[in-house]
Design a protein around this motif. Structure first.
Motif, PDB file in Angstrom:
ATOM      1  N   LEU A   3       0.200  -2.557   3.626  1.00 45.81           N
ATOM      2  CA  LEU A   3      -0.352  -3.434   2.598  1.00 45.81           C
ATOM      3  C   LEU A   3       0.447  -3.236   1.319  1.00 45.81           C
ATOM      4  O   LEU A   3       0.771  -2.106   0.940  1.00 45.81           O
ATOM      5  CB  LEU A   3      -1.829  -3.091   2.350  1.00 45.81           C
ATOM      6  N   LEU A   4       0.769  -4.341   0.658  1.00 42.74           N
ATOM      7  CA  LEU A   4       1.493  -4.291  -0.614  1.00 42.74           C
ATOM      8  C   LEU A   4       0.654  -4.963  -1.687  1.00 42.74           C
ATOM      9  O   LEU A   4       0.254  -6.125  -1.545  1.00 42.74           O
ATOM     10  CB  LEU A   4       2.847  -4.994  -0.484  1.00 42.74           C
ATOM     11  N   LEU A   5       0.353  -4.213  -2.732  1.00 40.45           N
ATOM     12  CA  LEU A   5      -0.390  -4.738  -3.872  1.00 40.45           C
ATOM     13  C   LEU A   5       0.587  -4.980  -5.009  1.00 40.45           C
ATOM     14  O   LEU A   5       1.312  -4.062  -5.428  1.00 40.45           O
ATOM     15  CB  LEU A   5      -1.474  -3.756  -4.307  1.00 40.45           C
ATOM     16  N   ILE A  27      -2.435   5.536   3.581  1.00 41.63           N
ATOM     17  CA  ILE A  27      -1.969   6.419   2.511  1.00 41.63           C
ATOM     18  C   ILE A  27      -1.127   5.629   1.504  1.00 41.63           C
ATOM     19  O   ILE A  27      -0.395   4.713   1.877  1.00 41.63           O
ATOM     20  CB  ILE A  27      -1.119   7.572   3.088  1.00 41.63           C
ATOM     21  N   ILE A  28      -1.215   5.983   0.234  1.00 40.52           N
ATOM     22  CA  ILE A  28      -0.321   5.416  -0.777  1.00 40.52           C
ATOM     23  C   ILE A  28       1.066   6.024  -0.570  1.00 40.52           C
ATOM     24  O   ILE A  28       1.244   7.243  -0.665  1.00 40.52           O
ATOM     25  CB  ILE A  28      -0.826   5.715  -2.196  1.00 40.52           C
ATOM     26  N   LYS A  29       2.036   5.179  -0.278  1.00 40.60           N
ATOM     27  CA  LYS A  29       3.392   5.646   0.001  1.00 40.60           C
ATOM     28  C   LYS A  29       4.313   5.547  -1.205  1.00 40.60           C
ATOM     29  O   LYS A  29       5.209   6.376  -1.398  1.00 40.60           O
ATOM     30  CB  LYS A  29       3.999   4.844   1.161  1.00 40.60           C
ATOM     31  N   LYS A  30       4.123   4.510  -2.004  1.00 40.22           N
ATOM     32  CA  LYS A  30       5.060   4.284  -3.104  1.00 40.22           C
ATOM     33  C   LYS A  30       4.359   3.529  -4.230  1.00 40.22           C
ATOM     34  O   LYS A  30       3.582   2.607  -3.987  1.00 40.22           O
ATOM     35  CB  LYS A  30       6.262   3.476  -2.609  1.00 40.22           C
ATOM     36  N   ILE A  31       4.624   3.944  -5.475  1.00 38.38           N
ATOM     37  CA  ILE A  31       4.121   3.243  -6.655  1.00 38.38           C
ATOM     38  C   ILE A  31       5.324   2.956  -7.554  1.00 38.38           C
ATOM     39  O   ILE A  31       5.876   3.860  -8.176  1.00 38.38           O
ATOM     40  CB  ILE A  31       3.074   4.091  -7.422  1.00 38.38           C
ATOM     41  N   ILE A 383      -4.762   7.906  -8.023  1.00 35.82           N
ATOM     42  CA  ILE A 383      -3.794   6.942  -7.493  1.00 35.82           C
ATOM     43  C   ILE A 383      -2.432   7.604  -7.578  1.00 35.82           C
ATOM     44  O   ILE A 383      -1.831   7.714  -8.649  1.00 35.82           O
ATOM     45  CB  ILE A 383      -3.822   5.621  -8.284  1.00 35.82           C
ATOM     46  N   ALA A 384      -1.986   8.120  -6.440  1.00 32.64           N
ATOM     47  CA  ALA A 384      -0.722   8.857  -6.391  1.00 32.64           C
ATOM     48  C   ALA A 384      -0.156   8.795  -4.988  1.00 32.64           C
ATOM     49  O   ALA A 384      -0.908   8.670  -4.005  1.00 32.64           O
ATOM     50  CB  ALA A 384      -0.943  10.320  -6.801  1.00 32.64           C
ATOM     51  N   ALA A 385       1.163   8.895  -4.887  1.00 34.61           N
ATOM     52  CA  ALA A 385       1.792   8.921  -3.567  1.00 34.61           C
ATOM     53  C   ALA A 385       1.254  10.115  -2.779  1.00 34.61           C
ATOM     54  O   ALA A 385       1.194  11.235  -3.292  1.00 34.61           O
ATOM     55  CB  ALA A 385       3.306   9.010  -3.706  1.00 34.61           C
ATOM     56  N   GLY A 386       0.825   9.863  -1.548  1.00 33.24           N
ATOM     57  CA  GLY A 386       0.274  10.898  -0.697  1.00 33.24           C
ATOM     58  C   GLY A 386      -1.245  10.929  -0.661  1.00 33.24           C
ATOM     59  O   GLY A 386      -1.828  11.547   0.229  1.00 33.24           O
ATOM     60  N   SER A 387      -1.888  10.270  -1.618  1.00 35.26           N
ATOM     61  CA  SER A 387      -3.350  10.220  -1.637  1.00 35.26           C
ATOM     62  C   SER A 387      -3.843   9.101  -0.734  1.00 35.26           C
ATOM     63  O   SER A 387      -3.114   8.158  -0.418  1.00 35.26           O
ATOM     64  CB  SER A 387      -3.859   9.985  -3.062  1.00 35.26           C
ATOM     65  N   ASP A 388      -5.096   9.217  -0.304  1.00 33.22           N
ATOM     66  CA  ASP A 388      -5.701   8.131   0.454  1.00 33.22           C
ATOM     67  C   ASP A 388      -5.687   6.850  -0.375  1.00 33.22           C
ATOM     68  O   ASP A 388      -5.926   6.882  -1.594  1.00 33.22           O
ATOM     69  CB  ASP A 388      -7.151   8.465   0.813  1.00 33.22           C
ATOM     70  N   ALA A 389      -5.447   5.732   0.303  1.00 32.23           N
ATOM     71  CA  ALA A 389      -5.422   4.437  -0.384  1.00 32.23           C
ATOM     72  C   ALA A 389      -6.841   3.911  -0.524  1.00 32.23           C
ATOM     73  O   ALA A 389      -7.232   2.915   0.088  1.00 32.23           O
ATOM     74  CB  ALA A 389      -4.526   3.457   0.358  1.00 32.23           C
ATOM     75  N   ARG A 431      -8.948   3.611   2.590  1.00 37.00           N
ATOM     76  CA  ARG A 431      -7.834   4.066   3.421  1.00 37.00           C
ATOM     77  C   ARG A 431      -6.942   2.900   3.843  1.00 37.00           C
ATOM     78  O   ARG A 431      -6.557   2.767   5.006  1.00 37.00           O
ATOM     79  CB  ARG A 431      -8.343   4.839   4.636  1.00 37.00           C
ATOM     80  N   GLY A 432      -6.584   2.068   2.872  1.00 38.72           N
ATOM     81  CA  GLY A 432      -5.628   0.998   3.086  1.00 38.72           C
ATOM     82  C   GLY A 432      -6.182  -0.250   3.726  1.00 38.72           C
ATOM     83  O   GLY A 432      -5.444  -1.221   3.937  1.00 38.72           O
TER      84      GLY A 432
END
Length: 458
Positions: A3-5, A27-31, A383-389, A431-432
């Protein structure tokens, strides 16, 4: 699942910024700004606020209070939570059979939640009595992911000061957190009997039987007890200035003391108990809703950091059948209010939109601090890379009134009927996975996961 926001106005407890977020496998992969990934689901947030999913650390689903069973279980309760912008709950387990082990209730609540909860969840251990077996069981409960334990100073399974001392000694050495319902049981018992003998049985005498000093005294007593043991203390559902003052005094001395309040104490006042047609019964909860002057003191406590979290104490009963049991005697009305669905919107509207707190403090008390205090940060609450979305979109421009007809809580009223809100959640991502969009639940029953929480280290 990917998913891309795009174009999100990201808000954390510390900062605000515009960015895109790439999510994969929950998981949040990239911000980053201007992320472009072809052939995946993309949603333009259009500059609306994107906050970490709400965390409500005080709910009561599937609870039996003796005279009634709550009408929300782990399915209806978590659907309501999700629709209101909450992606994690920590439930206070109800009392089990007299003399039961801690794991007895834990196993029962796993059965309640598994295959029913739609968002992630955990539980607080409930201490019904103190003996060596219970104290020895605490370490294994913590190993099983339950590091917080509830003690009551009133009700049938109230703990004595001696028991609280034993419990807090044990928790201070085991990595546990002591959470306490603080009310002076003797004052309550005396006043309830006094009012009953005088024929004073309308809803307003529920409030008068539990005066604010009754709560303040109990908070002060627990602060003194835990100061001896150096046990971290968490006061649940703080409702009054007296209790807050004792918390300030203890905290300013360096004590590990934390507090939660609830929306009902921030937006409602004691006039609700005098409503006609038995309407006052809808608002019977413990501690009761206070006089209006307590509200601003609690908001001040939030701003100054003496109150770390806002939870709900969601404990829902129907008005038409269960609450009306108290129409001739307030003592026969089950204690509790619904509220898990309205918490985030009320805190944004009454707090941020009305200028009582800034938006970062809002995120801190509805998400980040709950995660930190209860051992699920940084998996949750940020809200950080590696945290649950776990993410919630808030549209700050929406204006509408809260009405029962739009809510998903499984009861026939809301205590916040007709309160106007300015800004509210419009999308919930767990979770995404988008599980709520425009107030419609579109997730799956049982998708929620149990969270094995870490020992206390806030």
């Amino acid at each position: 699942m990917e998913l891309l926001l795009k174009n999100a106005n990201i808000v954390t407890d510390k900062e605000n910024y515009i960015s895109d977020i790439y999510i994969a496998d929950g998981i949040i992969k990239k911000i980053e700004k201007n992320i472009e990934i072809p052939n995946i689901k993309t949603i333009d947030i259009e500059g609306k606020y994107l906050i970490p999913g709400g965390i409500d650390v005080h709910t009561h689903f599937n609870i039996d209070v003796g005279i009634a069973k709550s009408v929300d279980d782990f399915y209806t309760g978590t659907v309501a939570a999700a629709c209101g912008g909450t992606t994690t709950i920590i439930d206070h387990m109800g009392f089990g059979p007299k003399g039961c082990s801690l794991h007895h209730q834990l196993e029962k609540y796993h059965e309640f939640a598994e295959k029913n909860a739609v968002i992630d969840y955990s539980f607080h251990g409930v201490i019904q009595h103190i003996d060596n077996e219970i104290l020895n069981e605490i370490d294994s409960m913590i190993s099983d992911g339950i590091p917080s334990f509830k003690g009551y100073m009133t009700y049938d399974y109230k703990l004595s000061d001696k028991d609280m001392l034993k419990l807090s000694y044990k928790l201070s050495s085991s990595g546990g957190l002591l959470t306490v319902h603080p009310e002076n049981n003797d004052i309550i018992d005396y006043l309830k009997n006094k009012f009953a003998a005088e024929g004073k049985l309308s809803p307003k005498y529920h409030r008068e039987s539990r005066p604010s000093r009754c709560e303040g005294e109990a908070v002060n007593r627990m602060a003194d007890i835990t100061s001896v043991t150096d046990c971290p203390l968490y006061i649940v559902h703080l409702s009054c200035e007296e209790g807050l003052n004792h918390i300030k005094e203890a905290k300013d001395k360096g004590q590990k003391i934390f507090a939660e309040t609830c929306p009902q104490y921030l937006v409602l006042d004691e006039s609700c108990y005098s409503l006609p047609e038995n309407e006052g019964l809808k608002y019977i909860c413990s501690p009761p809703i206070r006089e209006k002057h307590h509200q601003e003191k609690l908001w001040e406590g939030i701003r100054e950091g003496y109150i770390q979290t806002v939870a709900t104490d969601h404990c829902s009963f129907s008005f038409s059948e269960q609450k009306l049991m108290g129409k001739d005697d307030f003592r026969k009305c089950p204690n509790g209010l619904p509220g898990v669905e309205t918490r985030v919107a009320l805190m944004f509207s009454e707090g941020v939109s009305k200028g009582r707190i800034d938006i970062n403090k809002f995120v801190e008390v509805v998400s980040t601090n709950p995660a930190k205090l209860f051992g699920i940060y940084p998996q949750k609450g940020c809200i950080a890379a590696g945290s649950d979305a776990d993410l919630v979109v808030i549209d700050p421009k929406i204006r509408k009134k809260i009405t029962k007809g739009e809510l998903h809580e499984n009861t026939d009223y809301t205590p916040f009927e007709n309160i106007e809100i300015i800004g509210c959640p419009v999308m919930t991502i767990s979770r995404g996975e988008i599980i709520v969009k425009d107030n419609k639940f579109i997730g799956q029953k049982g998708r929620g996961k149990f969270l094995k929480r870490k020992p206390f280290s806030y």
